[in-house]
Design a protein around this motif. Structure first.
Motif, short mmCIF file in Angstrom:
data_model
loop_
_atom_site.label_atom_id
_atom_site.label_comp_id
_atom_site.label_asym_id
_atom_site.label_seq_id
_atom_site.Cartn_x
_atom_site.Cartn_y
_atom_site.Cartn_z
N GLN A 1 70.88 24.66 31.97
CA GLN A 1 72.10 25.28 31.45
C GLN A 1 73.15 24.22 31.08
O GLN A 1 73.93 24.43 30.15
N TYR A 2 73.17 23.13 31.80
CA TYR A 2 74.13 22.07 31.49
C TYR A 2 73.88 21.50 30.09
O TYR A 2 74.84 21.16 29.38
N TYR A 3 72.62 21.38 29.71
CA TYR A 3 72.27 20.70 28.46
C TYR A 3 72.19 21.62 27.25
O TYR A 3 71.96 21.15 26.14
N GLU A 4 72.38 22.92 27.46
CA GLU A 4 72.36 23.86 26.33
C GLU A 4 73.50 23.54 25.36
O GLU A 4 74.63 23.32 25.78
N ASN A 5 73.20 23.53 24.06
CA ASN A 5 74.21 23.26 23.03
C ASN A 5 75.04 22.02 23.40
O ASN A 5 76.27 22.02 23.35
N PHE A 6 74.33 20.97 23.75
CA PHE A 6 74.96 19.79 24.33
C PHE A 6 76.07 19.22 23.46
O PHE A 6 77.19 18.97 23.94
N THR A 7 75.81 19.00 22.19
CA THR A 7 76.80 18.34 21.33
C THR A 7 77.96 19.25 20.96
O THR A 7 78.99 18.77 20.46
N GLU A 8 77.83 20.54 21.19
CA GLU A 8 78.87 21.48 20.79
C GLU A 8 79.85 21.82 21.92
O GLU A 8 80.83 22.53 21.69
N ARG A 9 79.58 21.31 23.12
CA ARG A 9 80.43 21.67 24.26
C ARG A 9 80.92 20.43 24.98
O ARG A 9 80.24 19.40 25.00
N SER A 10 82.08 20.55 25.60
CA SER A 10 82.63 19.45 26.40
C SER A 10 81.88 19.35 27.72
O SER A 10 81.19 20.29 28.15
N HIS A 11 82.04 18.21 28.38
CA HIS A 11 81.44 18.03 29.70
C HIS A 11 81.95 19.09 30.67
O HIS A 11 81.18 19.64 31.46
N GLY A 12 83.22 19.41 30.60
CA GLY A 12 83.79 20.42 31.48
C GLY A 12 83.16 21.79 31.28
O GLY A 12 82.87 22.50 32.26
N ALA A 13 82.92 22.15 30.03
CA ALA A 13 82.28 23.44 29.75
C ALA A 13 80.85 23.46 30.25
O ALA A 13 80.36 24.48 30.76
N ARG A 14 80.18 22.34 30.11
CA ARG A 14 78.79 22.26 30.58
C ARG A 14 78.72 22.34 32.10
O ARG A 14 77.82 22.97 32.66
#
Length: 531
Positions: free
Chosen positions: A135-148
């Motif tokens: 779940q952390y790596y889903e849509n990795f480039t589109e989300r901030s570290h905080g969102a992940r």
């Protein structure tokens, strides 16, 4: 029936002997290693069980490279150990309180997760662990570290709910929950919720590295830091082989102003990190170390750290490295009120703009307080540019932190130009804005608290009564700072409040009894000898 019973006993004894032999082979070379005790139930072969628990213990102490290497070794020895791929993907996240992995590391993690799903987890719990880190790596480039991290926390909360008796599920859920704590949220709701989970685990597992470690993180805020003292005192004894375990107690020691304990903690951490070639951890310890030395006026010891830091080759892709390299010399100048020295600091190139901001802020303060408003203004403009860059990348936390520095720098420029009311308005705005945020875990503290600087400005504006109020408020948030105690003592003395003046001056003298000579010390001695 009796024959079957004896056969079963024989087989059990044989399996135990195999595990014992494997354990002896596995731990060869790390016999003296102390990482604490971890029990992580898994379906991998008996031959890798000891190694697996070592990998998890390393993970709990944020020893990322060693942990990843160990999980990969497990997978080589047991190609069907799917849960090892969870470990690989988790270590590649790195510190959940930092900035997250690079795109290359994210790709490596996704490959590990895909491999784990292809192997197929042997239990539902192991499958859910792998799916949770995915779940952390889903849509990795589109989300901030905080969102992940929030996605990871939510996923592990579900795992913990599904397996309420599985303690490792609870522990991992707690640290990810803590990592979601908003620095601007002053009830510390997520941190305290995580702490409540971990306190239960600490009673059950007093030698668990992750539990002690994560409790320190959970209590790493001024109003509640005292609650973390027990974990702080225990963690370095639980896992003395891990550099981060030796350093981490100083987060609490710094919060409560226990400088000798912080120094002892970081000296051990620096030494072990250097021996293990964990140079980023070494720099992190050195930043905390120089901060503590300076509060005790141990300037020669601090100078040794300042001189040694540039030669430590930490990982420049991790924020700790450029942060420490910028903060260490800036602290050394500012804490000693060496303003010309601060004005001459060199800005280093970095991929983290807020670390460059540290140097620009120190330069602005140094130039303005040396009387060079023109030079100071140039650095203030650089701070303004960094704030806008942070806003464009939606880095709200650091945008606020650098804006505090910009306001503070602008305040002292105005002060140098003789615009006293404007300077106080700007400095008060900086202090009020800083109060909305908490410091980042990457740092022992801001270069100088904005409210302490407001106290300085009020004092230099011949308003000692107001200065004392600000120094005392700063002292409550950042206790036992040398500059704050001295400022409060001076302000109290000028308002003829001898009780408070003697209290602050005596506290400072007791704190620095083995420190080096500074100009203020003689002034304090003379004051205390009066009467």
């Amino acid at each position: 029936m009796k024959m079957h019973f004896y056969v079963a006993i024989l087989l059990l004894a044989l399996s135990l002997s195999i595990v014992t032999i494997a354990s002896a082979q596995e731990t060869e070379g790390v016999l003296d290693e102390q990482l604490g005790r971890v029990s992580f139930v898994n379906s991998c072969t008996p031959a890798v069980q000891v190694t697996f628990e070592r990998a998890v213990a390393l993970l709990h102490s944020f020893w990322w490279q060693e942990s990843e290497k160990t999980f990969r070794e497990i997978l080589e020895r047991d190609p069907n150990c799917a849960i090892a791929t969870w470990g690989i993907a988790t270590t590649l996240i790195g510190n959940p309180f930092a900035t997250g992995p690079t795109t290359t590391q994210a790709q490596q993690a996704k490959e590990a997760i895909g491999h784990g799903l292809t192997i197929g987890a042997k239990t539902e719990r192991e499958r859910l662990f792998i799916e949770a880190v995915a779940q952390y790596y889903e849509n990795f480039t589109e989300r901030s570290h905080g969102a992940r991290i929030k996605s990871l926390s939510d996923a592990f909360e579900n795992v913990a709910r599904r397996f309420p008796e599985d303690d490792e599920s609870q522990i991992f859920s707690a640290i990810y929950l803590r990592a979601t704590q908003d620095p601007a949220e002053k009830t510390f709701a997520s941190a305290l919720k995580a702490a409540a989970i971990l306190e239960i685990q600490f009673k059950k597992y007093p030698d668990h590295p992750g539990v002690a470690h994560y409790l320190i993180h959970s209590y790493d805020y001024p109003p509640i830091a005292g609650k973390g003292l027990n974990a702080a005192k225990r963690y370095s004894e639980i896992a003395p082989s891990a550099p981060h375990a030796l350093h981490m107690p100083s987060h609490i020691f710094t919060r409560v102003g226990s400088w000798e304990e912080s120094i002892a903690s970081n000296l051990r951490s620096e030494s072990v990190a250097k021996a293990e070639k964990e140079f980023t951890d070494q720099l992190h310890a050195m930043d905390y170390l120089v901060y503590a030395y300076l509060q005790l006026a141990r300037d020669k010891d601090a100078q040794r750290v300042v001189g040694g830091a540039p030669g430590v080759r930490g990982n420049e892709k991790v924020q700790i490295t450029p942060y420490a390299l910028a903060a260490i010399p800036a602290r050394y100048a500012i804490e000693r009120n060496e303003w010309k020295e601060a004005a001459q600091l060199r800005v280093q190139e970095t991929r983290f703009p807020y670390t460059a901001a540290l140097t620009h802020f120190a330069r602005a303060l140094g130039a303005a307080r040396s009387g060079d408003a023109v030079a100071a203004e140039r650095d203030v403009q650089e701070l303004a540019r960094i704030v806008e860059a942070m806003k464009l990348t939606n880095d709200t936390y650091w945008a606020v932190e650098v804006e505090v520095q910009r306001l503070g720098g602008a305040a002292w420029v105005a002060f140098a130009q003789g615009n006293r009311e404007q300077s106080l308005t700007l400095m008060r705005a900086a202090a009020d804005l800083e109060d909305t945020n908490e410091k980042a875990a990457v740092s022992p503290g801001r270069l100088v608290p904005a409210r302490e600087l407001l106290g300085d400005m009020l004092f230099e504006s011949d308003r000692p009564g107001e200065a004392l109020v600000e120094y005392e408020q700063s002292q409550r948030h950042d206790p036992n700072r040398y500059r704050t105690l001295y400022g409060a003592g001076q302000a109290a003395a000028l308002t003829s409040n001898r009780v408070k003046a003697r209290h602050y001056f005596s506290s400072l003298m007791e704190m620095v009894n083995s420190g080096d000579s500074r100009p203020e010390i003689e002034k304090i001695r003379r004051y205390l000898m009066e009467d």
